[in-house]
Scaffold this motif. Structure first.
Motif, short mmCIF file in Angstrom:
data_model
loop_
_atom_site.label_atom_id
_atom_site.label_comp_id
_atom_site.label_asym_id
_atom_site.label_seq_id
_atom_site.Cartn_x
_atom_site.Cartn_y
_atom_site.Cartn_z
N PRO A 366 0.84 -1.21 0.00
CA PRO A 366 0.00 0.00 0.00
C PRO A 366 0.87 1.25 0.00
O PRO A 366 1.98 1.25 0.55
N LEU A 367 0.38 2.31 -0.61
CA LEU A 367 1.06 3.60 -0.48
C LEU A 367 0.85 4.10 0.94
O LEU A 367 -0.27 4.07 1.46
N ASN A 368 1.93 4.55 1.58
CA ASN A 368 1.75 5.13 2.91
C ASN A 368 1.35 6.60 2.77
O ASN A 368 1.22 7.12 1.65
N ALA A 369 1.17 7.28 3.89
CA ALA A 369 0.64 8.65 3.86
C ALA A 369 1.58 9.60 3.13
O ALA A 369 1.13 10.50 2.40
N LEU A 370 2.89 9.44 3.31
CA LEU A 370 3.85 10.31 2.64
C LEU A 370 3.80 10.12 1.13
O LEU A 370 3.79 11.09 0.36
N GLU A 371 3.76 8.87 0.69
CA GLU A 371 3.71 8.59 -0.74
C GLU A 371 2.41 9.09 -1.36
O GLU A 371 2.41 9.64 -2.48
N MET A 372 1.30 8.94 -0.65
CA MET A 372 0.03 9.43 -1.17
C MET A 372 0.03 10.95 -1.27
O MET A 372 -0.47 11.53 -2.25
N ALA A 373 0.62 11.62 -0.28
CA ALA A 373 0.69 13.09 -0.31
C ALA A 373 1.50 13.56 -1.51
O ALA A 373 1.11 14.51 -2.21
N ARG A 374 2.64 12.92 -1.76
CA ARG A 374 3.47 13.31 -2.91
C ARG A 374 2.73 13.08 -4.22
O ARG A 374 2.82 13.90 -5.15
N GLN A 402 0.31 11.86 9.61
CA GLN A 402 0.91 13.18 9.72
C GLN A 402 1.50 13.71 8.41
O GLN A 402 1.29 14.88 8.06
N PRO A 403 2.23 12.89 7.62
CA PRO A 403 2.78 13.42 6.36
C PRO A 403 1.70 13.89 5.39
O PRO A 403 1.90 14.85 4.64
N LEU A 404 0.55 13.23 5.40
CA LEU A 404 -0.55 13.63 4.51
C LEU A 404 -1.20 14.91 5.01
O LEU A 404 -1.49 15.83 4.23
N MET A 479 5.66 4.18 -10.93
CA MET A 479 5.97 5.48 -10.33
C MET A 479 6.96 5.41 -9.17
O MET A 479 7.69 6.37 -8.91
N LEU A 480 7.01 4.28 -8.45
CA LEU A 480 7.84 4.24 -7.25
C LEU A 480 9.33 4.45 -7.50
O LEU A 480 10.01 5.05 -6.66
N PRO A 481 9.90 3.99 -8.62
CA PRO A 481 11.32 4.30 -8.85
C PRO A 481 11.61 5.79 -8.87
O PRO A 481 12.69 6.22 -8.44
N PHE A 482 10.66 6.61 -9.32
CA PHE A 482 10.87 8.06 -9.34
C PHE A 482 10.78 8.65 -7.94
O PHE A 482 11.32 9.73 -7.68
N PHE A 483 10.08 7.96 -7.03
CA PHE A 483 10.03 8.43 -5.64
C PHE A 483 11.41 8.34 -5.00
O PHE A 483 11.72 9.10 -4.07
N GLU A 484 12.23 7.41 -5.48
CA GLU A 484 13.55 7.18 -4.89
C GLU A 484 14.63 8.02 -5.56
O GLU A 484 15.75 8.08 -5.05
N ASP A 485 14.32 8.63 -6.69
CA ASP A 485 15.33 9.36 -7.46
C ASP A 485 15.40 10.82 -7.01
O ASP A 485 14.55 11.63 -7.38
N ALA A 486 16.42 11.14 -6.24
CA ALA A 486 16.55 12.50 -5.70
C ALA A 486 16.94 13.51 -6.77
O ALA A 486 16.83 14.73 -6.54
#
Length: 536
Positions: A366-374, A402-404, A479-486
């Motif tokens: 599942p996407l967590n709150a931080l990932e959903m917010a992004r 909290q992140p959301l 999409m998740l690989p782009f979440f890791e790419d700073a």
């Protein structure tokens, strides 16, 4: 006979051809009568007119017969009990959402405007027109009084909804009367609700009365007879298998009890049975009045403030245990989940030989709150947007959300929307509370699930059925690989997310006989077709 609700009353096809024939001009155009015409000319004209009229009549009858022309519905009343007279009732029985808000004003960016824009439904509307063979059999099956089917539905609300739809289909296949389904006590949540606590039982019976007979209880004549209980049912069973396995047995014993139906019926059913599943899911399974009324009240309280998003956040403790994923809350919380998983390995539903990182990149977490917010921010959701959280109590409490909340402070739940005492009748009734979430989510302008599941699939199909309301399905694997790419900037990240999700916004998506696609989630094309007139 054609369904009058969804067929335009058009002129007979031959009228479009008449202007090209001289005879048509002669017959249908006003002509001045000559003054004092000779008698032989009058006689000749009348004879010619009658001859031409007779010949034209023969030609038209031949044309109509060869083209199977149906007169407009308003001209001739139905003359057969097999004609489809259910459409007016069905059009009123569906659970429909509040209208989408559409354009949200001039003071928003183009990206935000695009976020709220509803997908193009491409003209698809509900069409539950059953075949002539199905309707002929209905007259007999709907009056069945010898064979009775009892089904025990287990799991959460939307698992039970799926099993009830399958139960109706199986009753139809076996030509049996269906006893109102029994809801098995939910061992996880301790919910002891009965069918009538969650659904409108009388509406269920009325809506299906043309398809099967539904009764409230087993007749006394069948209580003490021979009963067959079957709980070990293989997966992907077909109508042929069901009929061969149970029909003679049911005819002999009069009563059959089925348990463990979850995801056992094949997804590739004949067209009429697919339509029947849609009829159950989108029309017959209306929630009980107390749930329906409160759900609508909460939806209106969200809707009156403007467009809103509904999120189905899967952050509950049992979800983390079953998926084999980490919570994102730190080692303290992850250790708790790991210990539960190790002590009860049967709860793990994912592949055993995959690490957490592999599961996550495969889109199994599942996407967590931080990932959903992004994701929401990248897709263009305004910061001031009101968001309805349709998930259960998150593991980790307020910390998990909290992140959301930091990005979208207007996050609300049913507990926050409800007034004093409104939720009291549903305390410790998880299915009723899930039904309220379902109603509020159905009326949202945008719905986003964090992780598949039965509720996500149910709302995907229901939102499609009522007009293809926007439903964003996160493409986690892409999409998740782009979440890791700073190295990706915020602007680039936003562009990438919008491109990745441009074709997963709730547009019509054909089921196409894929073995894993249920018609309840993908109602096109079996339950929806292109019309010029709306069903609702």
């Amino acid at each position: 006979m054609k369904n009058c609700l969804i067929t335009l009353n058009q002129s007979p096809p031959f009228l479009h051809f008449l202007p090209v024939f001289p005879i048509a001009s002669f017959l249908f155009s006003p002509m001045k009568t000559p003054r004092n015409p000779p008698s032989f000319l009058v006689f000749f004209s009348i004879s010619l007119l009658f001859s031409l009229t007779f010949l034209l009549g023969i030609a038209l009858l031949t044309f109509l017969h060869s083209h199977h022309y149906h007169p407009p519905c308003s001209v001739f009343p139905p003359s057969s009990p097999l004609d489809d007279v259910e459409a007016p009732r069905l059009s009123r029985s569906a659970m429909v959402p509040l209208p989408a808000h559409g354009d949200t004003g001039a003071n928003i960016s183009e990206v935000e405007r695009e976020f709220w824009r509803q997908p193009d439904g491409d003209g698809y509307r509900p069409c539950l027109e059953f075949g002539i063979g199905y309707r002929r059999a209905s007259a007999r099956i709907s009056k069945e009084r010898r064979r009775f089917l009892v089904v025990v539905a287990a799991g959460g609300l939307n698992q039970q909804r799926n099993q009830i739809a399958d139960a109706v289909v199986i009753a139809r296949i076996l030509e049996a009367a269906l006893v109102v389904p029994i809801l098995q006590v939910n061992l996880i949540w301790g919910d002891e609700s009965e069918f009538s606590d969650i659904f409108d039982a009388e509406h269920f019976k009325r809506t299906l009365q043309a398809d099967i007979r539904v009764v409230s209880t087993i007749p006394s004549t069948h209580l003490f007879g021979r009963q067959s209980i079957r709980s070990k049912i293989p997966k992907d069973i077909t109508p042929q298998w069901i009929h061969a396995r149970f029909f003679n047995q049911l005819s002999r014993d009069g009563l059959l009890v089925l348990k463990g139906l979850d995801s056992k019926l094949t997804k590739n059913l004949p067209s009429d049975l697919q339509k029947l599943k849609c009829k159950v899911a989108f029309h017959a399974l209306r929630f009980a009045a107390p749930i329906h009324e409160l759900g609508n009240q909460l939806a209106k309280r969200m809707w009156i403030e403007g467009p809103y998003i509904a999120l189905h956040l899967r952050l509950e403790k049992d979800v983390w245990v079953r998926t084999g994923c980490l919570t994102g809350l730190g080692p303290e919380y992850d250790d708790v989940i790991t210990k539960v998983r190790e002590s009860q390995p049967e709860f793990l539903t994912g592949t055993l030989n995959m690490s957490y990182a592999q599961r996550r990149l495969a889109g199994l977490c599942p996407l967590n709150a931080l990932e959903m917010a992004r994701l929401l921010k990248a897709l263009g959701a305004p910061r001031t947007t009101r968001i309805y959280n349709a998930g259960g109590e998150p593991f980790g409490g307020s910390k998990a959300l909290q992140p959301l909340i930091a990005e979208f402070p207007n996050l609300v739940t049913k507990e926050m929307l409800a007034r004093d005492g409104e939720l009291s009748p549903f305390a410790n009734k998880s299915s009723a509370l899930a039904a309220i979430d379902y109603i509020v989510s159905l009326s949202s302008d945008v719905f986003v699930p964090s992780h598949g599941g039965n509720m996500g699939r149910a709302l995907q199909g229901h939102r499609a059925y009522v007009g293809h309301r926007k439903y964003i399905k996160p493409n986690k694997r892409a999409m998740l690989p782009f979440f890791e790419d700073a190295s990706v900037s915020d602007a680039e990240f936003s562009t990438i997310m919008r491109e990745l999700h441009s074709k997963s916004q709730g547009q019509p998506e054909l089921r196409n006989f894929r073995i894993d696609r249920d018609v309840i989630a993908y109602p096109v094309p079996e339950c929806m077709c292109k019309h010029h007139i709306s069903f609702f």
